[in-house]
Design a protein around this motif. Structure first.
Motif, PDB file in Angstrom:
ATOM      1  N   ARG A 130       0.614  -1.018  -0.126  1.00  0.00           N
ATOM      2  CA  ARG A 130       0.634   0.322   0.082  1.00  0.00           C
ATOM      3  C   ARG A 130       1.115   1.011  -0.019  1.00  0.00           C
ATOM      4  O   ARG A 130       1.903   1.428   1.506  1.00  0.00           O
ATOM      5  CB  ARG A 130      -1.005  -0.053   1.447  1.00  0.00           C
ATOM      6  N   VAL A 187       1.405   4.603   0.452  1.00  0.00           N
ATOM      7  CA  VAL A 187       0.868   5.453   1.981  1.00  0.00           C
ATOM      8  C   VAL A 187       1.457   6.287   2.429  1.00  0.00           C
ATOM      9  O   VAL A 187       2.608   5.719   3.275  1.00  0.00           O
ATOM     10  CB  VAL A 187      -0.259   4.870   2.286  1.00  0.00           C
ATOM     11  N   GLN A 198      -2.911   7.376   0.877  1.00  0.00           N
ATOM     12  CA  GLN A 198      -3.521   6.864  -0.308  1.00  0.00           C
ATOM     13  C   GLN A 198      -3.154   7.334  -1.505  1.00  0.00           C
ATOM     14  O   GLN A 198      -3.660   7.808  -2.146  1.00  0.00           O
ATOM     15  CB  GLN A 198      -3.489   5.604  -0.129  1.00  0.00           C
ATOM     16  N   HIS A 202      -5.456  -8.232   0.773  1.00  0.00           N
ATOM     17  CA  HIS A 202      -4.966  -9.234   1.287  1.00  0.00           C
ATOM     18  C   HIS A 202      -6.556  -8.933   2.278  1.00  0.00           C
ATOM     19  O   HIS A 202      -7.467  -7.991   1.753  1.00  0.00           O
ATOM     20  CB  HIS A 202      -3.700  -8.068   2.589  1.00  0.00           C
ATOM     21  N   HIS A 248      -7.184  -8.106   6.714  1.00  0.00           N
ATOM     22  CA  HIS A 248      -6.672  -7.692   8.610  1.00  0.00           C
ATOM     23  C   HIS A 248      -8.101  -7.411   9.503  1.00  0.00           C
ATOM     24  O   HIS A 248      -8.628  -7.648   8.606  1.00  0.00           O
ATOM     25  CB  HIS A 248      -5.641  -6.744   8.297  1.00  0.00           C
ATOM     26  N   ARG A 284     -12.220   4.463   3.538  1.00  0.00           N
ATOM     27  CA  ARG A 284     -11.692   5.118   2.639  1.00  0.00           C
ATOM     28  C   ARG A 284     -12.654   6.545   2.028  1.00  0.00           C
ATOM     29  O   ARG A 284     -13.300   6.185   1.679  1.00  0.00           O
ATOM     30  CB  ARG A 284     -11.636   4.412   1.334  1.00  0.00           C
ATOM     31  N   HIS A 307      -9.672  -7.532   0.257  1.00  0.00           N
ATOM     32  CA  HIS A 307     -10.141  -6.362  -0.580  1.00  0.00           C
ATOM     33  C   HIS A 307      -8.410  -6.050  -1.486  1.00  0.00           C
ATOM     34  O   HIS A 307      -7.162  -6.381  -0.806  1.00  0.00           O
ATOM     35  CB  HIS A 307     -10.554  -4.579   0.102  1.00  0.00           C
ATOM     36  N   HIS A 313      -7.189  -2.775  -4.373  1.00  0.00           N
ATOM     37  CA  HIS A 313      -7.546  -1.587  -5.002  1.00  0.00           C
ATOM     38  C   HIS A 313      -6.526  -1.190  -6.154  1.00  0.00           C
ATOM     39  O   HIS A 313      -6.181  -2.110  -6.632  1.00  0.00           O
ATOM     40  CB  HIS A 313      -6.751  -0.329  -4.545  1.00  0.00           C
ATOM     41  N   ASP A 344      -7.476   7.030   3.892  1.00  0.00           N
ATOM     42  CA  ASP A 344      -7.110   5.785   4.950  1.00  0.00           C
ATOM     43  C   ASP A 344      -7.118   5.682   6.094  1.00  0.00           C
ATOM     44  O   ASP A 344      -6.333   6.424   6.995  1.00  0.00           O
ATOM     45  CB  ASP A 344      -6.258   5.429   4.508  1.00  0.00           C
ATOM     46  N   LEU A 384      -7.858   3.829   9.729  1.00  0.00           N
ATOM     47  CA  LEU A 384      -8.594   3.256   9.761  1.00  0.00           C
ATOM     48  C   LEU A 384      -8.191   2.497  11.625  1.00  0.00           C
ATOM     49  O   LEU A 384      -7.474   3.557  11.997  1.00  0.00           O
ATOM     50  CB  LEU A 384      -6.697   1.823   9.714  1.00  0.00           C
ATOM     51  N   ILE A 395      -6.401   0.777  13.279  1.00  0.00           N
ATOM     52  CA  ILE A 395      -5.203  -0.012  14.437  1.00  0.00           C
ATOM     53  C   ILE A 395      -4.825   0.136  15.511  1.00  0.00           C
ATOM     54  O   ILE A 395      -4.283  -0.932  15.596  1.00  0.00           O
ATOM     55  CB  ILE A 395      -3.981   0.724  12.933  1.00  0.00           C
TER      56      ILE A 395
HETATM   57  O1  GTQ Z   1      -5.451   0.099   1.774  1.00  0.00           O
HETATM   58  O2  GTQ Z   1      -5.147  -2.040   3.093  1.00  0.00           O
HETATM   59  O3  GTQ Z   1      -3.319   3.271   5.199  1.00  0.00           O
HETATM   60  O4  GTQ Z   1      -3.770  -2.046   4.805  1.00  0.00           O
HETATM   61  C1  GTQ Z   1      -2.509   1.025   5.785  1.00  0.00           C
HETATM   62  C2  GTQ Z   1      -2.940  -0.527   6.059  1.00  0.00           C
HETATM   63  C3  GTQ Z   1      -4.132   0.711   3.997  1.00  0.00           C
HETATM   64  C4  GTQ Z   1      -5.244  -1.098   3.078  1.00  0.00           C
HETATM   65  C5  GTQ Z   1      -3.248   1.841   4.655  1.00  0.00           C
HETATM   66  C6  GTQ Z   1      -4.070  -1.072   5.094  1.00  0.00           C
HETATM   67  C7  GTQ Z   1      -4.096  -0.482   3.972  1.00  0.00           C
END
Ligand code: GTQ
Length: 346
Positions: A69, A71, A94, A105, A107, A113, A146, A148, A160, A162, A164
């Motif tokens: 990614r 980013v 991103q 991938h 997670h 988004r 997912h 892109h 993005d 998230l 996290i």
């Molecule tokens: O697009 O799946 O900014 O997994 C950080 C981790 C985007 C993504 C991020 C990610 C993604």
């Protein structure tokens, strides 16, 4: 006042028990249980004009495939090295270049988004392809495949958001790469919006998760709703005209770990001071204005991102008619009975 001898006695005591991994609460209580939120998170503004050129530079430095990614993390200056924009949330911008694919991938972390610039790119989530246009909100619920891609001829940029840090705090992170570059795209753009997000539901629908089944909340609809509200008048003194993105199944936040919102501030709107316990990330969609956050003032324009820490008073002033996207951990605090707001009756 404690005399020196007693201080030394207590210090010796704490050093002694420290060897057994024990700590006296009386040394820590004040910093652990504070009378009000005391956050390392700082108010900050990221201007798009500082991000766009260097992210485009990365567009030539490495491919989306190499990066997985591509980013740039918006890291809060109060928490260097932590990859956080607030204590509980992550933000990044991103970029996907024409013809590129950011490989499939899945997670434990969920994502919003929020599209900033470009057209012809898409996010595909568990088979459903959602094409991106400025102001659209696309969900990536946790645990779903997912990828892109960019089928257009313009670089495409999005914010993005998230959860996290929340997943990290709970030590609940799993991730997996798909065996193919993309997973199977079998559902058309807009399908879930038509089925679940238009005031109707399929017959005998049984939700499979606590996340919204709608994958894309298009900006043209969101904007039209805000304009209709504005025409009716009576803005909220703190928020102007503000809507929350919800899961149509239960009316709760579209993603359980993060709340997302869109608001319209009429031209000249000067909002009342407001604070809440959910530190909030704002992305400017339209218009220019400024926000006073605590004792700092930030001037912003389209595509800029700024963050308001927990329990800091915020006041927005709109130079033009403004539209602001925002997200926070409000849904988590709500679910746990922790959320508080103060509508500025100072
Ligand atoms: O697009 O799946 O900014 O997994 C950080 C981790 C985007 C993504 C991020 C990610 C993604």
């Amino acid at each position: 006042m404690m005399d020196e001898a007693r201080k030394a006695e207590l210090k010796d005591y704490s050093d002694k028990i420290g060897k057994n991994n024990l700590v006296p609460l009386w040394d820590r209580l004040k910093t652990l249980v504070t009378p009000e939120p005391k956050s390392p998170c700082q108010a900050h503004l990221w201007q798009y004009e500082d991000i766009r050129p260097v992210l485009l530079e990365a567009g030539h430095l490495l491919t989306a495939k190499e990066a997985e990614r591509r980013v740039l993390i918006l890291e809060n200056p109060g928490m260097p090295g932590e990859s956080k924009i607030t204590t509980s949330l992550y933000a990044g911008i991103q970029l996907i270049m024409p013809g590129e694919i950011a490989p499939a991938h899945k997670h434990s972390q969920a994502a919003f988004r929020f599209i900033i610039e470009g057209s012809g790119a898409y996010t595909a989530v568990e088979g459903e392809k959602s094409y991106m246009r400025k102001g659209d909100l696309i969900l990536t619920p946790n645990g779903r495949w997912h990828d892109h891609g960019n089928e257009g001829d313009e670089p495409t940029f999005w914010l993005d958001g998230l959860d996290i840090p929340i997943v990290q705090f709970l030590d609940a992170s799993f991730m997996q790469h798909h065996s193919e570059e993309t997973h199977e795209h079998v559902i058309n753009d807009g399908d879930s919006l038509a089925r679940y997000g238009s005031g109707m539901m399929p017959m005998d629908f049984e939700p499979v998760s606590n996340t919204s089944p709608v994958m894309k909340y298009p900006y043209d609809r969101t904007r039209e709703n805000l304009i209709t509200m504005k025409e009716a008048g009576n803005p909220d003194p703190c928020h102007g005209y503000k809507l929350m993105y919800v899961n149509p199944v239960d009316g709760k936040s579209a993603i359980p770990t993060m709340g997302a919102f869109m608001q319209l501030l009429p031209k000249g709107f000067d909002s009342s001071a407001y604070r809440s316990t959910d530190a909030t990330v704002f992305s400017v969609v339209e218009g220019t204005g400024k926000s006073k956050i605590g004792d700092k003032t930030f001037n912003w324009g389209p595509n800029d991102t700024f963050v308001v820490p927990s329990w800091h008073y915020v006041q927005h002033f709109a130079n033009d008619e403004c539209v602001l996207f925002s997200y926070s951990d409000r849904s988590v605090q709500h679910a746990l009975g922790l959320w508080r707001q103060d509508r500025g009756n100072r």
